[in-house]
Write a protein that holds these residues in place. Structure first.
Motif, PDB file in Angstrom:
ATOM      1  N   GLU A  91       0.818  -1.214   0.000  1.00  0.00           N
ATOM      2  CA  GLU A  91       0.000   0.000   0.000  1.00  0.00           C
ATOM      3  C   GLU A  91       0.851   1.262   0.000  1.00  0.00           C
ATOM      4  O   GLU A  91       0.460   2.275  -0.585  1.00  0.00           O
ATOM      5  CB  GLU A  91      -0.996  -0.048   1.163  1.00  0.00           C
ATOM      6  CG  GLU A  91      -2.026  -1.155   0.936  1.00  0.00           C
ATOM      7  CD  GLU A  91      -3.094  -1.265   2.016  1.00  0.00           C
ATOM      8  OE1 GLU A  91      -3.023  -0.543   3.037  1.00  0.00           O
ATOM      9  OE2 GLU A  91      -4.019  -2.085   1.818  1.00  0.00           O
ATOM     10  N   GLU A  92       2.013   1.221   0.606  1.00  0.00           N
ATOM     11  CA  GLU A  92       2.927   2.370   0.533  1.00  0.00           C
ATOM     12  C   GLU A  92       3.504   2.515  -0.874  1.00  0.00           C
ATOM     13  O   GLU A  92       3.620   3.613  -1.400  1.00  0.00           O
ATOM     14  CB  GLU A  92       4.061   2.219   1.550  1.00  0.00           C
ATOM     15  CG  GLU A  92       3.638   2.516   2.971  1.00  0.00           C
ATOM     16  CD  GLU A  92       4.767   2.339   3.974  1.00  0.00           C
ATOM     17  OE1 GLU A  92       5.896   1.973   3.578  1.00  0.00           O
ATOM     18  OE2 GLU A  92       4.510   2.552   5.175  1.00  0.00           O
ATOM     19  N   LYS A  93       3.850   1.412  -1.490  1.00  0.00           N
ATOM     20  CA  LYS A  93       4.454   1.439  -2.819  1.00  0.00           C
ATOM     21  C   LYS A  93       3.473   1.899  -3.894  1.00  0.00           C
ATOM     22  O   LYS A  93       3.792   2.727  -4.739  1.00  0.00           O
ATOM     23  CB  LYS A  93       4.988   0.046  -3.167  1.00  0.00           C
ATOM     24  CG  LYS A  93       5.617  -0.055  -4.537  1.00  0.00           C
ATOM     25  CD  LYS A  93       6.171  -1.444  -4.765  1.00  0.00           C
ATOM     26  CE  LYS A  93       6.866  -1.540  -6.103  1.00  0.00           C
ATOM     27  NZ  LYS A  93       7.495  -2.857  -6.296  1.00  0.00           N
ATOM     28  N   TYR A  94       2.252   1.358  -3.872  1.00  0.00           N
ATOM     29  CA  TYR A  94       1.271   1.640  -4.934  1.00  0.00           C
ATOM     30  C   TYR A  94       0.265   2.724  -4.557  1.00  0.00           C
ATOM     31  O   TYR A  94      -0.561   3.096  -5.383  1.00  0.00           O
ATOM     32  CB  TYR A  94       0.542   0.357  -5.329  1.00  0.00           C
ATOM     33  CG  TYR A  94       1.441  -0.602  -6.083  1.00  0.00           C
ATOM     34  CD1 TYR A  94       1.725  -0.408  -7.436  1.00  0.00           C
ATOM     35  CD2 TYR A  94       2.026  -1.683  -5.441  1.00  0.00           C
ATOM     36  CE1 TYR A  94       2.551  -1.273  -8.124  1.00  0.00           C
ATOM     37  CE2 TYR A  94       2.866  -2.559  -6.120  1.00  0.00           C
ATOM     38  CZ  TYR A  94       3.123  -2.347  -7.457  1.00  0.00           C
ATOM     39  OH  TYR A  94       3.951  -3.211  -8.134  1.00  0.00           O
ATOM     40  N   GLN A  95       0.324   3.202  -3.316  1.00  0.00           N
ATOM     41  CA  GLN A  95      -0.589   4.259  -2.851  1.00  0.00           C
ATOM     42  C   GLN A  95      -2.053   3.885  -3.069  1.00  0.00           C
ATOM     43  O   GLN A  95      -2.866   4.677  -3.546  1.00  0.00           O
ATOM     44  CB  GLN A  95      -0.264   5.589  -3.553  1.00  0.00           C
ATOM     45  CG  GLN A  95       1.106   6.142  -3.209  1.00  0.00           C
ATOM     46  CD  GLN A  95       1.210   6.512  -1.737  1.00  0.00           C
ATOM     47  OE1 GLN A  95       0.478   7.350  -1.246  1.00  0.00           O
ATOM     48  NE2 GLN A  95       2.123   5.865  -1.027  1.00  0.00           N
TER      49      GLN A  95
END
Length: 198
Positions: A91-95
């Motif tokens: 979720e941090e990587k792909y927002q």
């Protein structure tokens, strides 16, 4: 080209789950932990690119992990996405949420373990009532990338796939339960010089 893959319209997918899992299982080894194979998938140990399709998400566990059904071109397998580190990193990587428009997409598994799940836990964590006498092996996904975002629904193809657990070769290699009590594995039966059997 693999004939089995000709039936499946998404060419990036190959049939690799069954063969890979069966190769890493030792049917004679007593498993005293839920961990079957650490780093079953890692950056350097796969001959084929481990791409799987997210068939559907099942439910969130009490630990905030997420369970799902994944598939290669021929078989389905149960999987778990741990909240930490997998879901947080994704979720941090792909927002975006890991469940946001990811059903039916292809994912590249970068790191994963194999784990036993007890029959009793299948209904709790996976909402699956599997009528089997043995514990099943699930894929614990630790790191992944989105490989293809197209959400192509393949209901007929997915429904025609069997779970890996229904294959006779899987049952031969993996069809047993792990030992829940380490004393089940080794019991001292004789007295030795400085040891007394229990």
């Amino acid at each position: 080209m693999n004939i089995e893959n000709d039936k499946f319209p998404l060419k990036p997918l190959q049939s690799w789950l069954k063969e890979s899992i069966e190769k890493c299982i030792n049917p004679d080894r007593p498993y005293t932990s839920t961990l079957v194979k650490k780093n079953f998938i890692s950056n350097d140990n796969m001959k084929r690119t481990p791409i799987l399709r997210i068939a559907n998400f099942l439910q969130v566990t009490k630990n905030k992990d997420l369970t799902a059904v994944l598939s290669d071109s021929t078989h389905k397998i149960l999987a778990i996405f741990p909240f930490k580190p997998t879901i947080i990193n994704f979720e941090e990587k792909y927002q975006q949420r890991i469940t946001f428009h990811t059903n039916n997409t292809l994912i590249h598994i970068k790191q994963a373990n194999l784990r036993f799940v007890q029959k009793e836990d299948l209904s709790l964590a996976y909402d699956v009532r599997y009528s089997s006498y043995y514990d099943v092996i699930v894929l614990e996904i630790l790191d992944l990338d989105i490989f293809q975002r197209d959400q192509i629904e393949l209901i007929r193809v997915t429904n025609s796939m069997t779970y890996l657990y229904d294959e006779s070769s899987y049952i031969r290699f993996c069809g047993r339960t792990f030992s829940h009590n380490p004393t089940d594995v080794m019991q001292l039966e004789e007295d030795y010089e400085d040891m007394i059997s229990l």
